[in-house]
Design a protein around this motif. Structure first.
Motif, PDB file in Angstrom:
ATOM      1  N   SER A 282      21.279  -5.398  27.946  1.00 50.48           N
ATOM      2  CA  SER A 282      20.481  -6.259  26.728  1.00 50.48           C
ATOM      3  C   SER A 282      19.871  -7.259  27.060  1.00 50.48           C
ATOM      4  O   SER A 282      19.852  -7.666  27.587  1.00 50.48           O
ATOM      5  CB  SER A 282      22.515  -7.031  25.733  1.00 50.48           C
ATOM      6  N   VAL A 283      19.278  -6.699  25.964  1.00 49.89           N
ATOM      7  CA  VAL A 283      18.004  -7.413  25.773  1.00 49.89           C
ATOM      8  C   VAL A 283      18.924  -8.896  25.050  1.00 49.89           C
ATOM      9  O   VAL A 283      19.833  -9.035  24.286  1.00 49.89           O
ATOM     10  CB  VAL A 283      17.123  -7.516  24.310  1.00 49.89           C
ATOM     11  N   THR A 284      18.134  -9.599  25.092  1.00 51.66           N
ATOM     12  CA  THR A 284      18.403 -11.603  24.101  1.00 51.66           C
ATOM     13  C   THR A 284      17.528 -12.064  24.365  1.00 51.66           C
ATOM     14  O   THR A 284      16.705 -12.270  24.250  1.00 51.66           O
ATOM     15  CB  THR A 284      19.393 -11.767  25.553  1.00 51.66           C
ATOM     16  N   GLY A 285      17.901 -13.407  23.257  1.00 48.91           N
ATOM     17  CA  GLY A 285      16.828 -14.485  22.852  1.00 48.91           C
ATOM     18  C   GLY A 285      16.437 -13.834  21.284  1.00 48.91           C
ATOM     19  O   GLY A 285      16.341 -13.266  21.009  1.00 48.91           O
ATOM     20  N   GLU A 286      15.425 -15.418  20.988  1.00 49.23           N
ATOM     21  CA  GLU A 286      14.939 -16.073  19.628  1.00 49.23           C
ATOM     22  C   GLU A 286      13.767 -15.984  19.914  1.00 49.23           C
ATOM     23  O   GLU A 286      13.508 -16.855  20.570  1.00 49.23           O
ATOM     24  CB  GLU A 286      15.328 -16.549  18.948  1.00 49.23           C
ATOM     25  N   PHE A 287      12.798 -15.676  19.262  1.00 50.67           N
ATOM     26  CA  PHE A 287      10.996 -15.659  20.299  1.00 50.67           C
ATOM     27  C   PHE A 287      10.290 -16.750  18.827  1.00 50.67           C
ATOM     28  O   PHE A 287      10.816 -15.853  17.853  1.00 50.67           O
ATOM     29  CB  PHE A 287      10.215 -14.977  21.214  1.00 50.67           C
ATOM     30  N   LYS A 288       9.796 -17.908  19.109  1.00 50.73           N
ATOM     31  CA  LYS A 288       9.282 -18.062  17.557  1.00 50.73           C
ATOM     32  C   LYS A 288       7.689 -18.449  18.038  1.00 50.73           C
ATOM     33  O   LYS A 288       6.792 -18.271  16.577  1.00 50.73           O
ATOM     34  CB  LYS A 288       9.519 -19.404  17.546  1.00 50.73           C
ATOM     35  N   GLY A 289       7.140 -18.179  19.136  1.00 47.41           N
ATOM     36  CA  GLY A 289       5.856 -17.939  19.231  1.00 47.41           C
ATOM     37  C   GLY A 289       5.869 -19.320  19.751  1.00 47.41           C
ATOM     38  O   GLY A 289       4.964 -19.106  20.837  1.00 47.41           O
ATOM     39  N   VAL A 290       4.988 -20.211  19.568  1.00 48.80           N
ATOM     40  CA  VAL A 290       5.387 -21.883  19.894  1.00 48.80           C
ATOM     41  C   VAL A 290       6.773 -22.430  20.019  1.00 48.80           C
ATOM     42  O   VAL A 290       6.841 -22.374  18.643  1.00 48.80           O
ATOM     43  CB  VAL A 290       4.273 -22.028  19.442  1.00 48.80           C
ATOM     44  N   GLY A 291       7.190 -23.131  20.953  1.00 48.17           N
ATOM     45  CA  GLY A 291       7.937 -24.090  21.027  1.00 48.17           C
ATOM     46  C   GLY A 291       7.961 -25.245  20.820  1.00 48.17           C
ATOM     47  O   GLY A 291       6.832 -25.401  20.264  1.00 48.17           O
TER      48      GLY A 291
END
Length: 393
Positions: free
Chosen positions: A359-368
């Motif tokens: 499974s894929v996990t995680g949330e990404f915003k572009g720049v933390g």
């Protein structure tokens, strides 16, 4: 000092290993001689998930040739559009839940470019000569009841996106292996916590965007004797064009299957399909190297279960089939059962696609929030096999 042959380093877990390549391979696993490739082949089947570090410059051609080498039954490409890719043409179908998951490498269409963010045409890993925009799969668009924005942003919570086996599950046979290359990945100092949200209190802290794996062999061993007997005698029937079939529905909070609300597409609304191409696969697949049984089910895409009981066949329809499979699978995604691979730049992961769920996990915003670059770029390759998996009793 490197030895003259491939070295295997087991992980401190019940499956998984890392690999050191021999000097003659010149840091390209596609160059392995027959003896060392055999060792790699057996390691992938024994350890299920194999990591080869330092591969950020691996070419798409080498990745394709390496992946193809694991399965002599793979036919030669039918056309330049990569018709033998593991998910076939449905990977890009406008109604498929997979449609946003990446783009193909133009020079090697069996290799997909996955990730998050915008990449200029000259950035490493972007082989297509033009800027590309990638979107990381987020549970917020796929789950029935996603986490709140506050839980994601302020509590650093995330979910398993979808537990699955890489496969079209219609017409094409499941790939033997998947190779996944991390070319650009966020810093390993960024963490998120998996929220199970099922009343158990289970949580799993992992690096942002980690890929999670479960051993199908261990999952089978964890079943009761009664459930093992059920699994060994059950065939899973998948829906025609399953990723399109489930597109209006939403997943359970653990990503194991879909919530049954009658929202699936009617078969009459699906693209043209043939009954002979509908996949009916055993629930348990036999590892050709270890001879172990692996519990292998794609819980989101299943349609029915057919179980041999004595001389008769008992069938569970969609809602009951989902409920049964969820009960079999859920104990095996407990935190102590999961190998969560936190990506480092250059990691090449080879996993036995017919022996694990992932499974894929995680949330990404572009720049933390601290200015970290959260963009990610990966190359993935899996190729439909020429043969279906089998169960050997």
């Amino acid at each position: 000092m490197h030895k003259d042959s491939l070295e295997i380093h087991p992980l401190d877990f019940h499956f998984g290993c890392s690999i050191t390549l021999p000097p003659y391979a010149k840091n390209d696993p596609a160059n392995l001689n027959e003896q060392d490739f055999k060792k790699l082949y057996e390691a992938v089947h024994q350890y299920l998930v194999v990591v080869i570090p330092g591969q950020e410059k691996l070419s798409p051609k080498s990745q394709y040739l390496l992946t193809k080498r694991f399965d002599p039954s793979i036919p030669e490409p039918k056309d330049t559009a990569g018709a033998n890719y593991g998910h076939g043409k449905e990977f890009r179908h406008t109604q498929s839940v997979l449609r946003k998951d990446g783009t193909s490498v133009k020079s090697q269409p069996q290799v997909q470019i996955l990730g998050q963010g915008v990449f200029d045409k000259d950035e490493p890993g972007n082989e297509n000569g033009e800027a590309i925009k990638l979107t990381h799969p987020s549970h917020t668009t796929f789950h029935h009841t996603p986490l709140t924005p506050d839980q994601i942003k302020n509590e650093s919570k995330t979910r398993f996106y979808r537990w699955h086996i890489d496969s079209a599950l219609y017409d094409l046979s499941p790939p033997m292996v998947t190779t996944l290359l991390g070319i650009k990945v966020p810093p390993t100092t960024q963490y998120q916590t998996i929220s199970y949200d099922d009343g158990t209190g289970d949580e799993l802290k992992l690096t942002q965007g980690a890929t999670c794996f479960v051993s199908g062999a261990q999952a089978f061993k964890n079943l009761s004797d009664e459930d093992q007997e059920f699994a060994l005698n059950t065939t899973v029937e998948y829906a025609p064009h399953p990723y399109i079939f489930i597109s209006p529905a939403r997943a359970t909070s653990d990503g194991l299957t879909m919530v049954s609300e009658g929202k699936e597409m009617n078969f009459e609304e699906l693209p043209e399909w043939e009954a002979s191409k509908v996949k009916k696969l055993p629930m348990v697949w036999t590892n050709p190297v270890t001879k172990e049984h692996h519990l292998q089910v794609h819980g989101c895409c299943l349609y029915k279960l057919h179980t041999k009981v004595g001389e008769t066949i008992e069938t569970l329809a969609l809602e009951d089939a989902r409920e049964k499979v969820h009960k079999l699978m859920r104990p095996n995604i407990s935190p102590n059962q999961i190998l969560a691979h936190g990506w480092k730049q250059g990691d090449l992961v080879i996993f036995y696609n017919r022996g694990v769920w992932h499974s894929v996990t995680g949330e990404f915003k572009g720049v933390g929030s601290n200015g970290e670059d959260e963009r990610r770029l990966m190359h993935q390759c899996n190729i439909a096999s020429g043969i279906d998996p089998v169960t050997i009793f």
